[in-house]
Write a protein that holds these residues in place. Structure first.
Motif, short mmCIF file in Angstrom:
data_model
loop_
_atom_site.label_atom_id
_atom_site.label_comp_id
_atom_site.label_asym_id
_atom_site.label_seq_id
_atom_site.Cartn_x
_atom_site.Cartn_y
_atom_site.Cartn_z
N PRO A 205 30.73 -53.48 -59.56
CA PRO A 205 30.33 -53.01 -58.06
C PRO A 205 30.65 -54.11 -57.32
CG PRO A 205 28.13 -53.54 -59.17
CD PRO A 205 29.37 -53.49 -60.21
N ASP A 206 31.25 -55.34 -57.67
CA ASP A 206 31.70 -56.44 -56.80
C ASP A 206 33.33 -56.43 -56.60
OD1 ASP A 206 28.90 -57.34 -56.42
OD2 ASP A 206 28.69 -58.71 -58.21
N SER A 207 33.62 -55.68 -57.41
CA SER A 207 35.08 -55.69 -57.44
C SER A 207 35.95 -55.35 -55.97
CB SER A 207 35.75 -54.57 -58.41
OG SER A 207 37.26 -54.55 -58.40
N ILE A 208 37.08 -56.08 -55.85
CA ILE A 208 37.69 -55.67 -54.31
C ILE A 208 38.21 -54.47 -54.62
CG2 ILE A 208 39.98 -56.70 -55.32
CD1 ILE A 208 38.33 -57.54 -51.93
N MET A 209 38.13 -53.79 -55.77
CA MET A 209 38.73 -52.38 -55.76
C MET A 209 37.59 -51.45 -55.43
SD MET A 209 41.68 -53.53 -56.41
CE MET A 209 42.42 -52.01 -56.35
N GLN A 210 36.55 -52.02 -55.33
CA GLN A 210 35.28 -51.07 -54.86
C GLN A 210 35.15 -50.74 -53.66
OE1 GLN A 210 32.52 -49.69 -57.04
NE2 GLN A 210 31.85 -48.80 -55.22
N TYR A 211 34.96 -49.46 -53.30
CA TYR A 211 34.77 -48.97 -51.73
C TYR A 211 33.19 -49.51 -51.51
CZ TYR A 211 38.35 -45.54 -51.36
OH TYR A 211 39.32 -44.69 -51.08
N GLY A 212 32.91 -49.68 -50.18
CA GLY A 212 31.55 -49.92 -49.68
C GLY A 212 31.18 -48.42 -49.18
N PHE A 213 29.85 -48.11 -49.42
CA PHE A 213 29.29 -46.73 -48.97
C PHE A 213 28.26 -46.79 -48.12
CE2 PHE A 213 31.92 -45.83 -52.66
CZ PHE A 213 32.82 -44.88 -52.25
N PRO A 214 27.91 -45.97 -46.95
CA PRO A 214 26.94 -46.09 -46.31
C PRO A 214 25.69 -45.46 -47.08
CG PRO A 214 28.14 -44.49 -45.48
CD PRO A 214 28.97 -45.38 -46.40
N ALA A 215 24.65 -45.52 -46.71
CA ALA A 215 23.54 -44.68 -47.14
C ALA A 215 23.50 -43.20 -46.97
CB ALA A 215 22.05 -45.33 -46.33
N GLY A 216 23.13 -42.40 -48.08
CA GLY A 216 22.76 -41.21 -48.14
C GLY A 216 24.04 -40.58 -48.93
N LEU A 217 25.04 -41.19 -49.40
CA LEU A 217 26.20 -40.44 -50.18
C LEU A 217 25.86 -40.73 -51.79
CD1 LEU A 217 29.33 -41.56 -48.37
CD2 LEU A 217 27.71 -40.06 -47.76
N ILE A 218 25.30 -41.72 -52.09
CA ILE A 218 24.80 -41.69 -53.68
C ILE A 218 23.49 -41.34 -53.95
CG2 ILE A 218 24.78 -43.61 -55.43
CD1 ILE A 218 26.99 -44.98 -54.09
N LEU A 219 23.38 -40.39 -54.96
CA LEU A 219 21.99 -40.08 -55.47
C LEU A 219 21.51 -40.98 -56.64
CD1 LEU A 219 22.50 -36.17 -55.67
CD2 LEU A 219 21.50 -37.67 -53.71
N GLU A 220 22.50 -41.27 -57.37
CA GLU A 220 22.30 -42.16 -58.68
C GLU A 220 23.50 -43.36 -58.62
OE1 GLU A 220 19.43 -42.36 -60.16
OE2 GLU A 220 18.44 -40.39 -59.29
N PRO A 221 23.02 -44.43 -59.44
CA PRO A 221 21.99 -45.00 -59.40
C PRO A 221 21.15 -45.11 -58.24
CG PRO A 221 23.88 -46.11 -60.40
CD PRO A 221 24.36 -45.10 -59.44
N GLU A 222 19.61 -45.30 -58.50
CA GLU A 222 18.66 -45.39 -57.42
C GLU A 222 18.75 -46.47 -56.37
OE1 GLU A 222 13.89 -44.67 -56.65
OE2 GLU A 222 14.98 -44.65 -58.72
#
Length: 353
Positions: A205-222
Motif C-alpha cells: 500500500p506504500d507503493s508509488i503505483m498505489q492510488y490514495g482514496f478518500p473515506a467511504g470507498l473501501i469496505l475491506e480491509p476494515e
C-alpha cells in the motif's frame, strides 16, 4: 495513480492508464509458461537506452521549464536505484521511444512498458495534466515513469484483498475533477489483475503505483474504510522490484562470431547479451534454437550509444523467432535475449549467421 489534487483543493485526481495490449495465448499452454509470458511481456530488455522527448501541444499547461525539470528529476531518481536501464533526453521527440506532453484537462497517464513502441512517433506515450511542482505532482511524475517501466497499479493487485463499495467508486470518479466514464473507473480501479501479472504475493500500500482514496470507498480491509493516504515517494518494494527486473549492467557483452552457437543457461526473466561486429556487410539472421519463449532485441552502437534497431517476441508460439536485418561491416551491434520460459526438454542456444 496516487491522489493528485492540488493540496489546497483536496480533490483526488488520478492517473487514467490507457488499456494495455494483451497477448492471445493458446488455451493449451502450461500454467507456468502462460504466467511467465504475462509477467514479463511489459518489461524492457535490461540494458535498453530509453530516449525521451517533450512534445509541444497547445493547451493551458504546455510544459514549461519547471514542469520538464521535474520529469527529468523523476527519471534520475529511478536511475539512481542502480537499475540497468538508461534514460537519455533527445531534442526531437520523433527520435524518442517515450514522448511526453503536458495538457491541462486531459489527465495524467502513460502507456505501460513496451506498449510505447506501438504508438505513432508524433503521438504522446506519456501525458501530464496538472502541475508537477507540488508534492502530488512530483509523485505523479514518478508514478507515470513506473508505468513506462512496466509496473501496474498496485491497488489492483489481486493480493490486496480490497472490497469496494463499487457504486460509490463510480460516483466519486464520475464527478469532478476526474469525470471518468464507468469503463475508465473499472479499468483503473475496480478491475483486479490476474495473479500471473504481478510480482510476488503481497500488496504494497506504500507503493508509488498505489492510488490514495478518500473515506467511504473501501469496505475491506476494515482499517482502510477511512481511506488510504496517497504515497508520495518510491517505496522499498518499488525499489526492490525495479532492481529485480533491471539489475545493474556491468559486464561487457560476450563477442559472438557468425555461425557460432552460444548455449543459453537462463532462468525465467533472465537474459543474455551478445556483441556482434559483422566481418562483412550483408543481410544476417539472428535468433534462438530450442523449445523456449524469448524476446530478442537488436541495438546498434551509434556514437557510443545503443540505438534500437529491431526486435522479435516469439512467446506463446511453438517456433523460434528470427531477426532478418542488414548489418554493416565493422559496426558494433548488441543483441539482448530475455527468456520467458524454456518449455521443452532440450537446451536453448543463440546464433547469428
Amino acid at each position: 495513480m496516487t491522489t493528485h489534487a492540488a493540496p489546497e483543493a483536496g480533490v483526488p485526481r488520478y492517473c487514467a492508464q490507457p488499456p494495455q495490449t494483451r497477448p492471445l495465448l493458446r488455451p493449451d499452454l502450461s500454467p507456468d509458461r502462460a504466467k511467465a509470458i504475462l509477467l514479463i511481456r511489459t518489461k524492457w530488455v535490461n540494458g535498453t537506452v530509453l530516449h525521451y522527448g517533450f512534445l509541444d501541444e497547445a493547451g493551458v499547461l504546455v510544459g514549461g521549464d519547471e514542469q520538464r525539470d521535474e520529469v527529468r528529476r523523476a527519471f534520475q531518481e529511478w536511475k539512481e536505484l542502480g537499475i540497468g536501464l538508461e534514460f537519455h533526453e533527445v531534442p526531437d521527440p520523433a527520435d524518442a521511444e517515450v514522448r511526453i506532453s503536458f495538457l491541462e484537462g486531459d489527465g495524467s497517464w502513460s502507456y505501460v512498458g513496451r506498449d510505447v513502441l506501438l504508438i505513432g512517433v508524433r503521438e504522446p506515450t506519456m501525458r501530464f495534466g496538472w502541475d508537477l511542482t507540488s508534492r502530488y505532482g512530483r509523485a505523479t511524475a514518478r508514478h507515470e515513469i513506473g508505468h513506462m517501466l512496466g509496473l501496474a497499479h498496485e491497488h489492483q493487485n489481486p493480493f490486496a484483498g480490497i472490497v469496494w463499495d463499487e457504486e460509490k467508486v463510480y460516483a466519486e470518479l464520475g464527478g469532478p475533477p476526474n469525470n471518468w466514464p464507468r469503463e475508465t473507473t473499472f479499468h483503473n480501479i475496480l478491475r483486479k489483475l490476474a495473479q500471473d501479472e504481478v510480482t510476488g504475493s503481497v500488496w504494497d500500500p506504500d507503493s508509488i503505483m498505489q492510488y490514495g482514496f478518500p473515506a467511504g470507498l473501501i469496505l475491506e480491509p476494515e482499517r482502510y474504510r477511512d481511506g488510504i493516504d496517497a504515497p508520495l515517494a518510491l517505496s522499498a518494494v518499488d525499489k526492490e522490484r525495479a532492481q529485480q527486473w533491471y539489475p545493474a549492467v556491468s559486464a561487457r557483452p560476450a563477442r559472438l562470431q557468425p555461425f557460432q552457437s552460444q548455449p543459453l543457461h537462463l532462468s525465467s526473466g533472465e537474459q543474455a547479451d551478445f556483441e556482434l561486429v559483422p566481418p562483412e556487410t550483408r543481410r544476417y539472421e539472428l535468433g534462438t534454437f530450442g523449445d523456449s519463449d524469448v524476446l530478442t532485441v537488436l541495438f546498434e552502437d551509434v556514437d557510443g550509444e545503443l540505438r534500437y534497431v529491431t526486435g522479435e517476441d516469439d512467446s506463446g508460439d511453438d517456433r523460434n523467432g528470427r531477426l532478418t536485418v542488414k548489418l554493416l561491416k565493422g559496426r558494433r551491434y548488441v543483441a539482448r535475449t530475455r527468456l520467458y520460459s524454456a518449455w521443452g526438454s532440450g537446451g536453448t542456444a543463440f546464433m547469428y549467421w
